[in-house]
Write a protein that holds these residues in place. Structure first.
Motif, PDB file in Angstrom:
ATOM      1  N   HIS A 111       4.666  -1.611  -2.283  1.00  0.00           N
ATOM      2  CA  HIS A 111       4.946  -0.452  -1.429  1.00  0.00           C
ATOM      3  C   HIS A 111       6.055  -0.725  -0.409  1.00  0.00           C
ATOM      4  O   HIS A 111       6.646   0.206   0.138  1.00  0.00           O
ATOM      5  CB  HIS A 111       3.672  -0.024  -0.697  1.00  0.00           C
ATOM      6  N   THR A 112       6.350  -2.009  -0.159  1.00  0.00           N
ATOM      7  CA  THR A 112       7.427  -2.321   0.782  1.00  0.00           C
ATOM      8  C   THR A 112       8.811  -2.280   0.128  1.00  0.00           C
ATOM      9  O   THR A 112       9.817  -2.315   0.835  1.00  0.00           O
ATOM     10  CB  THR A 112       7.221  -3.724   1.390  1.00  0.00           C
ATOM     11  N   GLN A 113       8.862  -2.218  -1.195  1.00  0.00           N
ATOM     12  CA  GLN A 113      10.151  -2.174  -1.892  1.00  0.00           C
ATOM     13  C   GLN A 113      10.776  -0.779  -1.767  1.00  0.00           C
ATOM     14  O   GLN A 113      10.090   0.236  -1.838  1.00  0.00           O
ATOM     15  CB  GLN A 113       9.985  -2.549  -3.361  1.00  0.00           C
ATOM     16  N   LYS A 114      12.079  -0.756  -1.605  1.00  0.00           N
ATOM     17  CA  LYS A 114      12.752   0.512  -1.328  1.00  0.00           C
ATOM     18  C   LYS A 114      13.217   1.241  -2.586  1.00  0.00           C
ATOM     19  O   LYS A 114      13.663   2.384  -2.511  1.00  0.00           O
ATOM     20  CB  LYS A 114      13.944   0.260  -0.405  1.00  0.00           C
ATOM     21  N   ALA A 160       6.145  -8.320  -2.996  1.00  0.00           N
ATOM     22  CA  ALA A 160       6.648  -7.952  -1.673  1.00  0.00           C
ATOM     23  C   ALA A 160       7.896  -8.741  -1.284  1.00  0.00           C
ATOM     24  O   ALA A 160       8.399  -8.571  -0.167  1.00  0.00           O
ATOM     25  CB  ALA A 160       5.550  -8.159  -0.637  1.00  0.00           C
ATOM     26  N   SER A 161       8.385  -9.611  -2.172  1.00  0.00           N
ATOM     27  CA  SER A 161       9.561 -10.456  -1.908  1.00  0.00           C
ATOM     28  C   SER A 161       9.442 -11.190  -0.579  1.00  0.00           C
ATOM     29  O   SER A 161      10.310 -11.056   0.300  1.00  0.00           O
ATOM     30  CB  SER A 161      10.848  -9.614  -1.923  1.00  0.00           C
ATOM     31  N   PRO A 162       8.388 -11.978  -0.401  1.00  0.00           N
ATOM     32  CA  PRO A 162       8.172 -12.605   0.906  1.00  0.00           C
ATOM     33  C   PRO A 162       9.143 -13.749   1.183  1.00  0.00           C
ATOM     34  O   PRO A 162       9.552 -14.465   0.276  1.00  0.00           O
ATOM     35  CB  PRO A 162       6.739 -13.134   0.793  1.00  0.00           C
ATOM     36  N   LYS A 163       9.480 -13.906   2.451  1.00  0.00           N
ATOM     37  CA  LYS A 163      10.204 -15.103   2.883  1.00  0.00           C
ATOM     38  C   LYS A 163       9.217 -16.222   3.179  1.00  0.00           C
ATOM     39  O   LYS A 163       9.522 -17.398   3.002  1.00  0.00           O
ATOM     40  CB  LYS A 163      11.040 -14.784   4.119  1.00  0.00           C
TER      41      LYS A 163
END
Length: 267
Positions: A111-114, A160-163
């Motif tokens: 859901h955080t992906q644009k 979520a592609s976390p850092k």
């Protein structure tokens, strides 16, 4: 590379009265795997929840100190905003949406992906690391094995592609063979994606083997931290966490008369 996470002298209180973390400080370098070790009840999970903002769901609060991520203070932020900044906590206990299939679980975590393209790319990334999930992508998550569910919750984090990915007891309840497989994949994600990992784990030997730096907690405080190479040869660590004692008995750090607690103040 530099410090991506700085936890500086924080205190955490639950229900306005129960002091759980007492002046806890730690740092995580960008691109590293860092492990956080300690007995049950030491405050490891509370530390992760303080960073991810999930304390609020349990009537907990950071009442002193500061938490900074990529130079920005995050204590007090809402959990969703912290996720969007790049921190994702993989909870203990393999919490999946049991009535949804694997693919639906992954989509829910995106859901955080644009854009749809980023979501689809994330899904392909998950399937590259966990081909078993691709094979079973239409299966309900509630019917997966423990190992498959653990793969799924790590896969959801990747969506979520976390850092910074924080893992809470990823080996819990898994067979030794599956534990080895999961930890190999954690290392691959760290190396290939550049994802920084903060790992809470009871399997101290495995955690120390894949990490660059380690912290040891006791009663809400950090009592020791060092490179993992040094921790592995530290006599107290060998005695309490690696099972290498002369007499084969377990003791507490409190029983070691020569051991001095360290309080590390970070700036």
């Amino acid at each position: 590379m530099g410090v991506i996470l700085n936890v500086n002298n924080i205190e955490v209180i639950y229900d306005d009265v129960i002091l759980v973390l007492k002046g806890l400080s730690l740092q995580v370098e960008d691109g590293w795997i860092v492990c956080l070790l300690g007995a049950n009840g030491a405050g490891k999970t509370t530390t992760l929840k303080a960073i991810s903002g999930l304390l609020k769901t349990e009537e907990g609060e950071v009442t002193d100190g500061a938490i900074e991520f990529m130079g920005r203070r995050i204590d007090g932020m809402e959990p969703e905003k912290i996720v969007r900044m790049g921190i994702f906590q993989v909870m203990e206990g393999r919490r999946v949406f049991e009535d949804m299939n694997i693919e639906e679980n992954l989509i829910a975590a995106a859901h955080t992906q644009k854009s749809k393209t980023k979501m689809l790319n994330g899904m392909q990334l998950v399937y590259r690391y966990f081909p078993r999930l691709k094979e079973r992508r239409n299966s309900l998550a509630g019917y997966l094995s423990g190992g498959e569910q653990q793969m799924l919750v790590i896969g959801r984090a990747l969506m979520a592609s976390p850092k910074l990915m924080m893992l809470d007891e990823p080996s819990l309840g898994l067979s030794p063979l599956l534990v080895s497989e999961i930890f190999e994949i954690i290392q691959l994600i760290n190396r290939q994606e550049g994802t920084t990992i903060l790992l809470v784990e009871q399997n101290a030997r495995m955690a120390l083997n894949i990490s660059s730096h380690g912290y040891i907690m006791e009663s809400g405080r950090i009592v020791l931290d060092d490179t993992t190479e040094r921790l592995k040869v530290n006599e107290d660590v060998k005695m309490f966490y690696l099972g290498l004692t002369d007499v084969g008995t377990k003791r507490s750090y409190r029983d070691v008369k020569h051991y001095k607690r360290r309080k590390r103040w970070l700036t």
